[in-house]
Enzyme design. Structure first.
Site, PDB file in Angstrom:
ATOM      1  N   HIS A 174      20.957 -97.132 -30.284  1.00  0.00           N
ATOM      2  CA  HIS A 174      21.864 -96.782 -31.383  1.00  0.00           C
ATOM      3  C   HIS A 174      22.781 -95.623 -30.982  1.00  0.00           C
ATOM      4  O   HIS A 174      23.982 -95.658 -31.236  1.00  0.00           O
ATOM      5  CB  HIS A 174      21.067 -96.415 -32.642  1.00  0.00           C
ATOM      6  CG  HIS A 174      20.705 -97.588 -33.482  1.00  0.00           C
ATOM      7  ND1 HIS A 174      19.658 -98.424 -33.174  1.00  0.00           N
ATOM      8  CD2 HIS A 174      21.270 -98.091 -34.620  1.00  0.00           C
ATOM      9  CE1 HIS A 174      19.589 -99.379 -34.098  1.00  0.00           C
ATOM     10  NE2 HIS A 174      20.546 -99.208 -34.976  1.00  0.00           N
ATOM     11  N   LYS A 193      11.192-101.138 -40.714  1.00  0.00           N
ATOM     12  CA  LYS A 193      10.163-100.733 -41.669  1.00  0.00           C
ATOM     13  C   LYS A 193      10.512 -99.377 -42.266  1.00  0.00           C
ATOM     14  O   LYS A 193      11.161 -98.550 -41.621  1.00  0.00           O
ATOM     15  CB  LYS A 193       8.791-100.682 -41.004  1.00  0.00           C
ATOM     16  CG  LYS A 193       8.596 -99.528 -40.031  1.00  0.00           C
ATOM     17  CD  LYS A 193       7.154 -99.444 -39.596  1.00  0.00           C
ATOM     18  CE  LYS A 193       6.919 -98.374 -38.544  1.00  0.00           C
ATOM     19  NZ  LYS A 193       6.668 -97.042 -39.109  1.00  0.00           N
TER      20      LYS A 193
END
Lengths: 180, 270
Positions: free
Chosen positions: A33, A97
């Site tokens: 990222h 999650k």
């Protein structure tokens, strides 16, 4: 319900729906990222595309050409980077999650959904991955590289944040704070 | 007992811990599954139970975050060892990477991965000298998702009644991020560093060994409603396990070490 291609139909998904994923997914966690955002800011082309992709927040264990454990990692760590990535796509699905920040939920409006896969279920998740189709940025290491997986019946995934800003985590958090 | 015996025994407990969840933990998850009513909570626990079965049957890591390796070694004082136990443990960790262990250890500042789960101070090896002539090695891999949600606070000496609230605040701050249902390690007393170590050591205890104090905190945690994976439900924690230490009359250190449902541990006695 099954998601196999990322098209406008993902915008109809509602928080609380249970879905399964078929087809191609990309793994990306902290370092991928960070690098992607750096490149996007510098207007450089990525070697893969986030547009209309399914991005899985995951750092798998790969042994040879086999995925042996590949559950989701905590998505919140990707929150500082996700808005910039979302800015550059028409549509996107994220799987992870724990949920993501308010800024990400806002950036997702009208273009993205967030699916929650059961955390820690690494062996179970690996059993749904049929093939490793490729890998990018292997220099980041096994856990941090961008792996391209072919998955079948990947789920159950809960639509935890939908494209209208409905967020299951936020609802639970409000109730928890009231009880604290 | 020689060097090779220790390496082999440690290799074995690494595989066992990573692929087979202890029965007390599995039973607690089964009970949680029975008690949950919401569909999302039930589905998550069902996946967890299925995952545990797949990992055990296929000898695959339960979770891809195979953690930082922690070892608790008890050396019987009658033992005489002519080799370095720590080196044997390091060797075993290297041997099991990456066949079962994902390379997780990085330099804290450069973030460069050592590639073999060793590094400055890693694996973490705690040693104690005890009575007898046996060598006991307990292994606990600790994942980052839950570790990142842990907290420590230095309370005023007479603030023991605030410990429960501190645990609740820590758990509420963590929400779904540490993979609930969690196990809460609580270290009370000692010092700044000792309380944190106690909180981690508490996680080695059986989930079936909770006392009244721990059960009371557990009940309060579960009334928060965070639920499996933070998506709501009755089961936020499976257990609260505490360890105490005498401390200075002027202080009360309290550490909360959060563990995910995959409370992996295994031990061997040589």
């Amino acid at each position: 319900m099954i998601i196999s291609t990322v098209d406008e139909s993902i915008l109809k998904l509602k928080a609380g729906d249970i879905v399964y994923v078929n087809g191609e997914i990309l793994t990306a966690r902290d370092k991928a990222h960070a690098r992607a955002v750096e490149m996007l800011k510098a207007k450089q082309d990525l070697p893969f595309s986030f547009n209309r992709s399914i991005v899985y927040h995951c750092g798998p264990i790969i042994s040879g050409n086999r995925v042996i454990s590949a559950g989701p990692t905590t998505s919140e760590r990707m929150s500082p980077y996700a808005p910039k990535i979302l800015e550059n796509v028409d549509l996107m699905v994220m799987i992870g999650k724990g949920g993501m920040s308010k800024e990400v939920v806002n950036a997702m409006k009208g273009k993205a959904v967030y699916l929650a896969f059961t955390g820690g279920a690494g062996a179970f998740a690996a059993s749904k991955i049929k093939k490793i189709k490729g890998v990018f940025w292997e220099d980041l290491g096994m856990a941090e590289a961008v792996w391209v997986f072919e998955v079948e019946n990947f789920g159950p995934c809960v639509v935890a944040i939908d494209s209208k800003g409905n967020n299951l985590y936020e609802q639970v958090e409000r109730e928890v704070k009231a009880r604290l | 007992m020689n060097y090779k015996d220790v390496v082999e025994a440690v290799c074995e407990i690494i595989i066992r811990a990573q692929t087979e969840l202890p029965l007390d933990v599995v039973n607690a998850i089964r009970r949680a599954y029975e008690s949950e009513e919401s569909e999302i909570a039930k589905r998550n626990l069902e996946v967890i139970l299925e995952n545990i079965e797949i990992a055990k049957k296929s000898r695959l890591p339960i979770c891809q975050d195979t953690g930082i390796p922690f070892f608790f070694v008890e050396i019987g004082r009658e033992l005489s060892l002519d080799f370095d136990i720590k080196k044997a443990i390091i060797d075993a960790v290297r041997k099991q990477t990456p066949s079962i262990l994902r390379p997780n250890a990085v330099h804290p500042l450069t973030r460069k991965n050592s590639g073999d789960n060793t590094g400055i101070g890693v694996p973490v090896v705690n040693t104690d000298v005890v009575e007898g002539d046996r060598l006991r090695i307990a292994y606990m891999p600790k994942g980052a998702g839950s570790e990142n949600m842990s907290q420590l606070r230095m309370f005023l000496p007479m603030e023991a009644d605030k410990i429960k609230k501190f645990v609740l605040e820590t758990v509420a701050r963590a929400m779904g991020m540490p993979c609930p249902p969690i196990i809460i390690g609580l270290g009370i007393g000692g010092s700044f560093d000792v309380s944190a170590k106690l909180a981690k050591k508490a996680l080695l205890r059986s989930l079936d060994s909770m006392n009244e104090f721990e059960l009371e905190i557990l009940e309060a945690v579960n009334s928060l409603g965070i639920g499996p994976m933070g998506l709501g439900g009755k089961t936020t924690a499976l257990a609260v396990l505490s360890e105490l230490n005498h401390c200075h009359t002027a202080s009360l250190p309290v550490a909360v070490n959060i563990q995910c449902w995959a409370n992996r541990r295994a031990e061997v006695i040589l």
